[in-house]
Scaffold this motif. Sequence first.
Motif, PDB file in Angstrom:
ATOM      1  N   SER A 125       0.438  18.015   4.765  1.00 64.87           N
ATOM      2  CA  SER A 125       1.318  17.833   3.860  1.00 64.87           C
ATOM      3  C   SER A 125       2.148  17.054   3.809  1.00 64.87           C
ATOM      4  O   SER A 125       2.981  17.326   4.355  1.00 64.87           O
ATOM      5  N   GLY A 126       2.854  16.849   2.083  1.00 61.98           N
ATOM      6  CA  GLY A 126       3.890  16.035   2.157  1.00 61.98           C
ATOM      7  C   GLY A 126       4.639  15.000   2.598  1.00 61.98           C
ATOM      8  O   GLY A 126       5.159  14.822   3.073  1.00 61.98           O
ATOM      9  N   ARG A 127       3.373  14.250   3.502  1.00 57.43           N
ATOM     10  CA  ARG A 127       3.987  12.841   4.396  1.00 57.43           C
ATOM     11  C   ARG A 127       3.025  12.072   3.697  1.00 57.43           C
ATOM     12  O   ARG A 127       1.860  11.957   2.583  1.00 57.43           O
ATOM     13  N   GLU A 128       3.313  10.408   3.573  1.00 61.89           N
ATOM     14  CA  GLU A 128       3.364   9.800   3.045  1.00 61.89           C
ATOM     15  C   GLU A 128       2.627   8.099   4.251  1.00 61.89           C
ATOM     16  O   GLU A 128       4.205   8.249   4.427  1.00 61.89           O
ATOM     17  N   VAL A 188       6.435   8.163   5.788  1.00 65.97           N
ATOM     18  CA  VAL A 188       7.359   9.051   5.342  1.00 65.97           C
ATOM     19  C   VAL A 188       7.383  10.544   4.436  1.00 65.97           C
ATOM     20  O   VAL A 188       6.245  10.756   3.955  1.00 65.97           O
ATOM     21  N   GLU A 189       8.461  10.995   4.816  1.00 62.08           N
ATOM     22  CA  GLU A 189       8.536  11.896   3.134  1.00 62.08           C
ATOM     23  C   GLU A 189       7.674  11.957   2.269  1.00 62.08           C
ATOM     24  O   GLU A 189       8.908  10.618   1.546  1.00 62.08           O
ATOM     25  N   LYS A 190       7.505  12.391   1.131  1.00 62.75           N
ATOM     26  CA  LYS A 190       7.196  11.786   0.127  1.00 62.75           C
ATOM     27  C   LYS A 190       8.885  12.112  -1.150  1.00 62.75           C
ATOM     28  O   LYS A 190       8.598  13.601  -0.453  1.00 62.75           O
ATOM     29  N   GLY A 191       8.716  11.179  -1.708  1.00 63.18           N
ATOM     30  CA  GLY A 191      10.140  12.027  -2.519  1.00 63.18           C
ATOM     31  C   GLY A 191      10.813  11.485  -2.501  1.00 63.18           C
ATOM     32  O   GLY A 191      11.784  12.266  -2.525  1.00 63.18           O
ATOM     33  N   LEU A 229       0.730  -1.190  -0.255  1.00 58.41           N
ATOM     34  CA  LEU A 229       0.024   0.160   0.108  1.00 58.41           C
ATOM     35  C   LEU A 229       0.864   1.406   0.079  1.00 58.41           C
ATOM     36  O   LEU A 229       1.900   1.632   0.677  1.00 58.41           O
ATOM     37  N   ARG A 230       0.121   2.374  -0.860  1.00 50.81           N
ATOM     38  CA  ARG A 230       1.223   3.683  -0.167  1.00 50.81           C
ATOM     39  C   ARG A 230      -0.368   4.435  -1.365  1.00 50.81           C
ATOM     40  O   ARG A 230      -0.730   4.851  -1.559  1.00 50.81           O
ATOM     41  N   HIS A 231      -0.158   5.451  -0.360  1.00 47.56           N
ATOM     42  CA  HIS A 231      -1.310   6.528   0.339  1.00 47.56           C
ATOM     43  C   HIS A 231      -1.308   7.605   1.014  1.00 47.56           C
ATOM     44  O   HIS A 231      -0.641   8.017   1.842  1.00 47.56           O
TER      45      HIS A 231
END
Length: 138
Positions: free
Chosen positions: A43-46, A122-125, A36-38
């Motif tokens: 803002s900026g977290r997944e 975690v932080e996206k990107g 899963l990834r959501h």
Amino acid sequence: MKKTGIIVAAVLIAGSGLTLHVAQSQQPGVKRTDLLRHDLDVSGREVIQVRVDFARGVAFPPHSHPGEEIAYVIEGLLEYRVEGKPPVTLKPGEALFLPAGAIHAARNVGSGNAAELATYIVEKGKPLVVLGLVAPGN
């Protein structure tokens, strides 16, 4: 036509970098299966969930993540070494919280296969797994 060629080259370069990152996070005897990834409302977290399977006697080397991890043991016995803490061995149904950036390693210390459900916030990107760190001194 030249513009199309540049775009195709950029996509190929970006794709090969992603493949390299995924290959580097796979270790012999360790299989990571993305579940899963959501995006989160923050803002900026997944949130990312991954099943990690360990062959008998195999360890995942010291690494960290750009956010928190909750490791939940599904099967087998897994020993976790977290920088600055004594080692802990978990059995199925037990969990461990790992703070953002904590350098840690996991090893299958049971007599068969082992597996965990890893949940990351975690932080996206950013790369999910950062390898090549100094082993926790435990």
